[in-house]
Write a protein that holds these residues in place. Structure first.
Motif, PDB file in Angstrom:
ATOM      1  N   ALA B  66       0.834  -1.209   0.000  1.00  0.00           N
ATOM      2  CA  ALA B  66       0.000   0.000   0.000  1.00  0.00           C
ATOM      3  C   ALA B  66       0.868   1.259   0.000  1.00  0.00           C
ATOM      4  O   ALA B  66       0.568   2.235  -0.697  1.00  0.00           O
ATOM      5  CB  ALA B  66      -0.926  -0.008   1.215  1.00  0.00           C
ATOM      6  N   VAL B  67       1.952   1.213   0.769  1.00  0.00           N
ATOM      7  CA  VAL B  67       2.861   2.371   0.829  1.00  0.00           C
ATOM      8  C   VAL B  67       3.536   2.579  -0.524  1.00  0.00           C
ATOM      9  O   VAL B  67       3.601   3.705  -1.034  1.00  0.00           O
ATOM     10  CB  VAL B  67       3.915   2.162   1.953  1.00  0.00           C
ATOM     11  N   GLN B  68       4.006   1.499  -1.098  1.00  0.00           N
ATOM     12  CA  GLN B  68       4.647   1.608  -2.423  1.00  0.00           C
ATOM     13  C   GLN B  68       3.678   2.188  -3.453  1.00  0.00           C
ATOM     14  O   GLN B  68       4.035   3.084  -4.222  1.00  0.00           O
ATOM     15  CB  GLN B  68       5.106   0.230  -2.894  1.00  0.00           C
ATOM     16  N   ASP B  69       2.470   1.662  -3.442  1.00  0.00           N
ATOM     17  CA  ASP B  69       1.467   2.146  -4.407  1.00  0.00           C
ATOM     18  C   ASP B  69       1.186   3.634  -4.190  1.00  0.00           C
ATOM     19  O   ASP B  69       1.051   4.393  -5.145  1.00  0.00           O
ATOM     20  CB  ASP B  69       0.162   1.351  -4.268  1.00  0.00           C
ATOM     21  N   ALA B  70       1.104   4.029  -2.912  1.00  0.00           N
ATOM     22  CA  ALA B  70       0.804   5.437  -2.616  1.00  0.00           C
ATOM     23  C   ALA B  70       1.933   6.342  -3.103  1.00  0.00           C
ATOM     24  O   ALA B  70       1.677   7.403  -3.685  1.00  0.00           O
ATOM     25  CB  ALA B  70       0.580   5.614  -1.119  1.00  0.00           C
ATOM     26  N   PHE B  71       3.168   5.910  -2.897  1.00  0.00           N
ATOM     27  CA  PHE B  71       4.292   6.728  -3.378  1.00  0.00           C
ATOM     28  C   PHE B  71       4.318   6.788  -4.904  1.00  0.00           C
ATOM     29  O   PHE B  71       4.623   7.832  -5.485  1.00  0.00           O
ATOM     30  CB  PHE B  71       5.631   6.190  -2.840  1.00  0.00           C
ATOM     31  N   MET B  72       3.995   5.684  -5.531  1.00  0.00           N
ATOM     32  CA  MET B  72       3.939   5.659  -7.009  1.00  0.00           C
ATOM     33  C   MET B  72       2.867   6.631  -7.508  1.00  0.00           C
ATOM     34  O   MET B  72       3.078   7.397  -8.441  1.00  0.00           O
ATOM     35  CB  MET B  72       3.578   4.248  -7.502  1.00  0.00           C
ATOM     36  N   LYS B  73       1.722   6.544  -6.864  1.00  0.00           N
ATOM     37  CA  LYS B  73       0.595   7.385  -7.277  1.00  0.00           C
ATOM     38  C   LYS B  73       0.928   8.863  -7.058  1.00  0.00           C
ATOM     39  O   LYS B  73       0.637   9.705  -7.910  1.00  0.00           O
ATOM     40  CB  LYS B  73      -0.640   6.999  -6.451  1.00  0.00           C
ATOM     41  N   ALA B  74       1.527   9.145  -5.914  1.00  0.00           N
ATOM     42  CA  ALA B  74       1.889  10.537  -5.624  1.00  0.00           C
ATOM     43  C   ALA B  74       2.874  11.059  -6.660  1.00  0.00           C
ATOM     44  O   ALA B  74       2.760  12.208  -7.110  1.00  0.00           O
ATOM     45  CB  ALA B  74       2.486  10.627  -4.217  1.00  0.00           C
ATOM     46  N   TYR B  75       3.814  10.221  -7.062  1.00  0.00           N
ATOM     47  CA  TYR B  75       4.829  10.659  -8.037  1.00  0.00           C
ATOM     48  C   TYR B  75       4.172  10.937  -9.393  1.00  0.00           C
ATOM     49  O   TYR B  75       4.455  11.957 -10.024  1.00  0.00           O
ATOM     50  CB  TYR B  75       5.897   9.575  -8.165  1.00  0.00           C
ATOM     51  N   THR B  76       3.316  10.020  -9.811  1.00  0.00           N
ATOM     52  CA  THR B  76       2.723  10.186 -11.147  1.00  0.00           C
ATOM     53  C   THR B  76       1.692  11.322 -11.184  1.00  0.00           C
ATOM     54  O   THR B  76       1.423  11.857 -12.250  1.00  0.00           O
ATOM     55  CB  THR B  76       2.066   8.878 -11.634  1.00  0.00           C
ATOM     56  N   HIS B  77       1.138  11.670 -10.012  1.00  0.00           N
ATOM     57  CA  HIS B  77       0.144  12.753  -9.979  1.00  0.00           C
ATOM     58  C   HIS B  77       0.683  14.008  -9.305  1.00  0.00           C
ATOM     59  O   HIS B  77      -0.085  14.847  -8.841  1.00  0.00           O
ATOM     60  CB  HIS B  77      -1.128  12.290  -9.265  1.00  0.00           C
ATOM     61  N   LEU B  78       1.988  14.109  -9.246  1.00  0.00           N
ATOM     62  CA  LEU B  78       2.583  15.251  -8.536  1.00  0.00           C
ATOM     63  C   LEU B  78       2.211  16.586  -9.196  1.00  0.00           C
ATOM     64  O   LEU B  78       2.199  17.622  -8.532  1.00  0.00           O
ATOM     65  CB  LEU B  78       4.110  15.091  -8.482  1.00  0.00           C
ATOM     66  N   SER B  79       1.893  16.537 -10.474  1.00  0.00           N
ATOM     67  CA  SER B  79       1.511  17.789 -11.157  1.00  0.00           C
ATOM     68  C   SER B  79       0.235  18.379 -10.558  1.00  0.00           C
ATOM     69  O   SER B  79       0.009  19.586 -10.637  1.00  0.00           O
ATOM     70  CB  SER B  79       1.327  17.525 -12.647  1.00  0.00           C
ATOM     71  N   SER B  80      -0.604  17.518  -9.931  1.00  0.00           N
ATOM     72  CA  SER B  80      -1.845  18.032  -9.339  1.00  0.00           C
ATOM     73  C   SER B  80      -1.648  18.476  -7.880  1.00  0.00           C
ATOM     74  O   SER B  80      -2.596  18.912  -7.226  1.00  0.00           O
ATOM     75  CB  SER B  80      -2.944  16.967  -9.410  1.00  0.00           C
ATOM     76  N   PHE B  81      -0.444  18.354  -7.358  1.00  0.00           N
ATOM     77  CA  PHE B  81      -0.167  18.751  -5.972  1.00  0.00           C
ATOM     78  C   PHE B  81      -0.066  20.272  -5.870  1.00  0.00           C
ATOM     79  O   PHE B  81       0.667  20.911  -6.634  1.00  0.00           O
ATOM     80  CB  PHE B  81       1.133  18.074  -5.511  1.00  0.00           C
ATOM     81  N   ARG B  82      -0.821  20.829  -4.923  1.00  0.00           N
ATOM     82  CA  ARG B  82      -0.772  22.293  -4.717  1.00  0.00           C
ATOM     83  C   ARG B  82       0.193  22.584  -3.568  1.00  0.00           C
ATOM     84  O   ARG B  82       0.074  21.981  -2.497  1.00  0.00           O
ATOM     85  CB  ARG B  82      -2.172  22.816  -4.372  1.00  0.00           C
ATOM     86  N   GLU B  83       1.083  23.504  -3.806  1.00  0.00           N
ATOM     87  CA  GLU B  83       2.140  23.758  -2.815  1.00  0.00           C
ATOM     88  C   GLU B  83       1.619  24.362  -1.508  1.00  0.00           C
ATOM     89  O   GLU B  83       2.284  24.246  -0.475  1.00  0.00           O
ATOM     90  CB  GLU B  83       3.226  24.688  -3.392  1.00  0.00           C
ATOM     91  N   GLU B  84       0.445  24.959  -1.546  1.00  0.00           N
ATOM     92  CA  GLU B  84      -0.047  25.566  -0.290  1.00  0.00           C
ATOM     93  C   GLU B  84      -0.411  24.526   0.764  1.00  0.00           C
ATOM     94  O   GLU B  84      -0.544  24.822   1.948  1.00  0.00           O
ATOM     95  CB  GLU B  84      -1.244  26.499  -0.549  1.00  0.00           C
TER      96      GLU B  84
END
Lengths: 208, 221
Positions: B66-84
């Protein structure tokens, strides 16, 4: 509700302690409750409550940390990076392995001749079979002559004489039963006595 | 009382900088650089993430996945991450959703499959039977029993209460952070935390059932 409890009992009950504890966690100020500041007994109970909560957390956290020792975390990190690398690489098309040597050999040319010969034999056999069959089919007794459509249809052939049955079938039942018995009658004299004891089919057929 | 410390403010700044750097590298096609910077984020958050996943799933191998999948998902969707928003808040939300999906899938699986015993004849692992240098067998047994009771009690909490309790108490998140992670508003977070504590007290035998009745009134008021 908590105020009502304090007025009736004078001390904080378990729910009130939980409420104070929750408020303290959120505010980050352990001594924010006025009753706790004044009541030593409730302070002791609150300390026990707080200790119980901390024990729960420590137990849960240590269990999780035991399940994930440092080596496992390192392996996990390496695995994540490998997966990221693999995900970014374009999909690899695995080429069909090329044969290092020619598929045909000396022996295979002989095999090809044999196969060709067998195939030719089969084709010839089928052809000859067809020809033989056609010659057979051409026989007048099997093929009816083609009938012109505009020709008046021939009258239905009348049934010829009645079907002649073999004599043993046409005969009456008694004859047939007698024949059967004659066939089943033992030909050994030693068995004849038993045969006489045995009821015979003819005994049960009424004579007409 | 403060629980396990969530990432401090300098840590968050470092997270934000790393996340921005990864985003920029991804955008420019410098994938090796992006991965290198992302490894920093993984190293900083994987222990906490593994703990959260383990508390949810109660299975180390599944929590690891689950942790690996979450990190993978976060990396591939990092463009949608808002810095605030702090990276850990955004990431924890991904992780929790992944864990909840896994729990649902497991429930569906278990509806059709019966679980096998631990080993032939219910025997334990050789490693478990071998005496070690750690605490005594009695202490281990008591600890295992305490953990099992706690896990059972936690599993009996409704999803939201469990999530709020784990994030607030185990991970030391504030109600604002929990609110951002779960999408609940802050006062609801506080109510869920209070109810979770009360229910756990009753389930673990620290409070009476009458107290639990009062808890319900309190939660409703």
């Amino acid at each position: 509700m908590a105020i009502l409890n304090r007025m009736t009992n004078g001390h904080l009950d378990d729910a009130a302690l939980a409420e104070v504890w929750t408020g303290n966690v959120q505010s980050g100020d352990p001594g924010s409750d006025p009753h706790l500041r004044q009541c030593a007994e409730c302070r002791v109970r609150f300390a026990a409550f707080d200790s119980w909560m901390n024990d729960i957390r420590d137990e849960a956290v240590s269990e999780a940390d035991e399940a994930f020792p440092a080596e496992r975390l390192l392996a996990q990190q390496a695995q994540i990076l490998r997966r990221l690398e693999a995900a970014e690489r374009p999909a690899r098309v695995i080429a069909f392995p090329n044969a290092t040597t020619g598929v045909t050999s000396r022996r295979s040319s002989v095999a090809r001749w044999v196969a060709a010969g067998v195939a030719a034999g089969v084709i010839a056999g089928v052809g000859i079979g067809q020809l033989m069959d056609l010659r057979h089919l051409g026989a007048p007794e099997r093929f009816a002559a083609p009938v012109a459509l505009n020709q008046p249809r021939a009258a239905e052939p009348k049934p010829a004489s009645p079907v002649v049955l073999p004599a043993n079938i046409a005969g009456n039942e008694e004859t047939m039963l007698a024949d059967l018995e004659a066939m089943s009658t033992p030909r050994y004299d030693t068995l004849r006595a038993y045969d006489e004891f045995t009821p015979h089919a003819a005994d049960y057929v009424k004579p007409r | 009382m403060a629980g396990v410390q969530a990432a401090s403010s300098p840590g968050r700044e470092a997270d934000g900088a790393a996340a921005s750097a990864v985003k920029a590298a991804q955008a420019e096609g410098r994938h090796a650089d992006a991965r290198e910077r992302y490894a920093e984020l993984v190293a900083r958050h994987q222990r906490r993430a593994s703990r959260i996943a383990f508390h949810y799933l109660r299975d180390a191998a599944e929590a690891d996945e689950a942790v690996q999948d979450a990190f993978m998902k976060a990396y591939t969707h990092l463009s949608s991450f808002r810095e605030e928003l702090p990276f850990e808040v955004w990431f924890t939300r991904i992780l929790i959703n992944g864990c909840l999906d896994r729990i649902k899938a497991r429930t569906r699986r278990e509806r059709w499959m019966t679980s096998m015993p631990d080993g032939p004849g219910g025997e334990r692992d050789f490693a478990e039977r071998t005496p070690g240098r750690g605490p005594s067998p009695e202490a281990q047994l008591l600890s295992r029993e305490r953990r099992r009771r706690l896990a059972d009690a936690l599993a009996k909490l409704p999803d939201r209460q469990r999530t709020v309790f784990m994030l607030s108490h185990y991970e030391g998140c504030t109600s604002r952070e929990v609110s951002a992670m779960t999408g609940l508003n802050e006062s609801t977070v506080r109510v869920h935390l209070f109810r979770a504590i009360r229910k756990l007290r009753v389930l673990l035998g620290e409070a009476t059932v009458d107290d639990a009745g009062k808890e319900t009134q309190r939660g409703n008021s």
